[in-house]
Design an enzyme around this catalytic site. Sequence first.
Site, PDB file in Angstrom:
ATOM      1  N   CYS A   2      78.416  61.816 -34.727  1.00 13.09           N
ATOM      2  CA  CYS A   2      79.533  61.178 -34.433  1.00 13.09           C
ATOM      3  C   CYS A   2      80.794  61.942 -34.738  1.00 13.09           C
ATOM      4  CB  CYS A   2      79.612  59.648 -35.350  1.00 13.09           C
ATOM      5  SG  CYS A   2      78.164  58.586 -35.027  1.00 13.09           S
ATOM      6  N   ARG A  29      82.064  64.719 -29.758  1.00 10.80           N
ATOM      7  CA  ARG A  29      80.836  64.559 -30.876  1.00 10.80           C
ATOM      8  C   ARG A  29      80.290  63.172 -30.480  1.00 10.80           C
ATOM      9  NH1 ARG A  29      80.151  67.744 -34.933  1.00 10.80           N
ATOM     10  NH2 ARG A  29      78.960  66.173 -36.181  1.00 10.80           N
ATOM     11  N   TRP A  76      78.611  57.938 -31.430  1.00 15.52           N
ATOM     12  CA  TRP A  76      77.482  58.215 -30.546  1.00 15.52           C
ATOM     13  C   TRP A  76      76.344  57.410 -31.134  1.00 15.52           C
ATOM     14  CZ3 TRP A  76      77.045  60.840 -26.172  1.00 15.52           C
ATOM     15  CH2 TRP A  76      75.602  61.200 -25.734  1.00 15.52           C
ATOM     16  N   ASN A 102      78.493  59.265 -40.062  1.00 16.92           N
ATOM     17  CA  ASN A 102      77.547  59.956 -39.062  1.00 16.92           C
ATOM     18  C   ASN A 102      76.263  60.554 -39.533  1.00 16.92           C
ATOM     19  OD1 ASN A 102      76.755  61.622 -37.183  1.00 16.92           O
ATOM     20  ND2 ASN A 102      77.827  63.495 -37.859  1.00 16.92           N
ATOM     21  N   GLY A 103      75.367  60.002 -38.967  1.00 16.51           N
ATOM     22  CA  GLY A 103      73.830  60.315 -39.535  1.00 16.51           C
ATOM     23  C   GLY A 103      72.927  59.110 -39.382  1.00 16.51           C
ATOM     24  N   GLU A 480      59.619  74.922 -17.960  1.00 13.01           N
ATOM     25  CA  GLU A 480      60.811  74.547 -18.391  1.00 13.01           C
ATOM     26  C   GLU A 480      61.668  76.148 -18.518  1.00 13.01           C
ATOM     27  OE1 GLU A 480      62.787  72.175 -18.869  1.00 13.01           O
ATOM     28  OE2 GLU A 480      64.209  73.072 -20.046  1.00 13.01           O
ATOM     29  N   LYS A 484      65.218  76.589 -16.695  1.00 11.27           N
ATOM     30  CA  LYS A 484      66.488  77.245 -17.449  1.00 11.27           C
ATOM     31  C   LYS A 484      66.984  78.370 -16.788  1.00 11.27           C
ATOM     32  CE  LYS A 484      67.568  74.213 -19.570  1.00 11.27           C
ATOM     33  NZ  LYS A 484      66.873  73.161 -19.060  1.00 11.27           N
ATOM     34  N   GLU A 487      68.570  77.764 -13.194  1.00 12.10           N
ATOM     35  CA  GLU A 487      69.683  77.148 -13.011  1.00 12.10           C
ATOM     36  C   GLU A 487      70.991  77.767 -13.802  1.00 12.10           C
ATOM     37  OE1 GLU A 487      69.745  73.338 -15.100  1.00 12.10           O
ATOM     38  OE2 GLU A 487      68.397  73.882 -16.850  1.00 12.10           O
ATOM     39  N   HIS A 503      45.847  82.561  -7.007  1.00 14.12           N
ATOM     40  CA  HIS A 503      45.394  81.929  -5.742  1.00 14.12           C
ATOM     41  C   HIS A 503      46.850  82.227  -4.963  1.00 14.12           C
ATOM     42  CE1 HIS A 503      41.806  80.421  -7.119  1.00 14.12           C
ATOM     43  NE2 HIS A 503      42.428  80.208  -8.385  1.00 14.12           N
ATOM     44  N   LYS A 603      75.744  67.461 -15.317  1.00 16.59           N
ATOM     45  CA  LYS A 603      74.944  67.070 -16.614  1.00 16.59           C
ATOM     46  C   LYS A 603      74.176  65.657 -16.310  1.00 16.59           C
ATOM     47  CE  LYS A 603      73.499  67.283 -20.435  1.00 16.59           C
ATOM     48  NZ  LYS A 603      72.172  67.967 -20.828  1.00 16.59           N
TER      49      LYS A 603
END
Length: 608
Positions: A2, A29, A76, A102-103, A480, A484, A487, A503, A603
């Site tokens: 946050c 944030r 958040w 925040n936390g 992955e 990355k 993209e 193969h 996103k």
Amino acid sequence: MCGIFGCVLHEGAHAAPIIHSALKRLEYRGYDSVGEVTIDNDRLTVKKDSGRLEEVHAKYNLDDLPGPVGVGHTRWATHGRPVYENSHPLVDCKSRIAVVHNGIIENYLEIKKELEAKGHTFQSRTDTEVVPHLVEDYLSHGMSLEEAFRKTVNRLEGAYAIVLTSAEQPKTILCARQESPLVLGLGDGEYYCASDFAAFLPLTRKAVLLDEGEMAVLDPKGVKILKLKNAAPVKREAITITWDPESAKKQGFRHFMLKEIHEQAQALRDALRTEQVYYDQFSRKIIEADKVFIVACGTSYHAGLVGSIALAKIAGINARAVIASEFSEEALDLVTSKTVVLAISQSGETMDTLNAVRDAKAKGATILSVLNVLGSTLMRLSTVYIDQNAGPEIGVASTKAFTSQIAVLLRLAATIGRKKGEVSAKEISELENALHKTPALIQSILNTKVEDVKKIAEECDGASSVCFLGRGINVPTALEGRLKLLELSYVPAIAYPAGESKHGFIALIEEGFPVIFVAPNDDTHKRIVGNIMEMKDRGARIISIIEEGDEEIRNLSDRVIEISESLPSLVTPLVYVVPLQLLAYYLSVIKGHDPDYPRNLAKSVTVE
Ligand code: AGP
């Protein structure tokens, strides 16, 4: 994650508009709800609601709050949905004390029960709200506000940056931090505290850092820093911040993606803090299910593949991972009212995933989800959800969300494995202990391997393609790494289970073709050595992510990135993916692309 901002201005000044502008600079944030509190004489006024800053401002006029002292918060959500009651600031019974946070406070439930037994009434489902009530309780025992605040904070377990203001001492702000960031700004007779420098840079570049386990008292006389454990005074030199506001939001990192890669150690610690009760609820429903499907897209699908293998290996659960856009063709016919669909989505808004969930729900399936945005559509469609607690992920390429998803899924597999007794309790404990070691291991890679990765990125620049190979639990890691790289650098990368490469894919190999092996020293090691030799014999350039001391693969490789510790195989994706994230990032930068906003991508893919 946050955004917090507090200020003590000159007598007669107006704090509210200053707080409003600071919150605008902190919106990256977190932005699902927002609030401000100011003190005028000994009256405390709060304005807050769910919604983005300008929406709440349009509704309540946040600038129309009296007084020179105040605190603001942009949220958040981690505990409690983004609704009015759960937005910050939160107050005590008499609305004389206001707190923003925040936390994550891990022991809030026990504190809340204790305070309710003493007659305190709570308005929210947040962990934060225990703070103003606990301070109120200590004040009622005759403590000073500073002592009551310090005693309160010392009772908290978890990660926090807490800022308190009170009508008891109207010209004062108290703040404290443990793991979550908090910095202090020194103006000309005015003082600020904030989650990061971006909040007060236009006001002052003079700052003082607050360390772990410290608190600060801000009032018109200045800033006083104390040790939380014994109130010992701390002397700390001020520093001058040279960043521009934009780089301050990125905390000095060049891009949000790089900042988020470096946030992974903390994001993992936060991901592992979720209460066990949610894992128990997930476990019960999965064990009772006739079938289990994991649905997701992109990076989240790769995390789902790791989860699927882990559930099979240690929990004896057949959870088939299905790409969400293929779910209706591939699996929907098998869904019954006894089926569980486990959806994984950082944004909670990916249309393909939501469609799969809605189709399954229409057939009576139970929907479980792992997500990073409380209040998202996926959260509202879920029977039970687990919040990844990774904080906002701004970079389009998902990094900390991936590793935090895997941490949640491994913990889920361990929970079910323990309940079902599929593997020994010792093996489960080894996995859980290793899981808790991964933040430090990731931090060590970030501290020591970046230059090695940059060199590999330079050597890969100009390659017409790059291939990623892995076996077992690291096939998803290879997938992955490929996603990355392609993209972000737009290089047509390839990924395969290493055994499958003979193969077909191997036809592509020619002199100097870069092949990246994800090769921990686990049960697949012997076979992956064979795959390396197959590629090497055909001229491939071998780049291997290996366990430190693995001389056999080191001697076969042109470049290696060594991971300093031996880990249970299931945990290796969490750590071995980090060099691949860095590789994609640096290759993108070398090619002059913007890693935060890669072409053609969004996103959150909210279209089919
Ligand atoms: C990953 O880097 C991409 N941004 C993309 O594949 C992403 O993982 C996918 O769109 C799923 O997003 P979600 O986790 O928000 O559902």
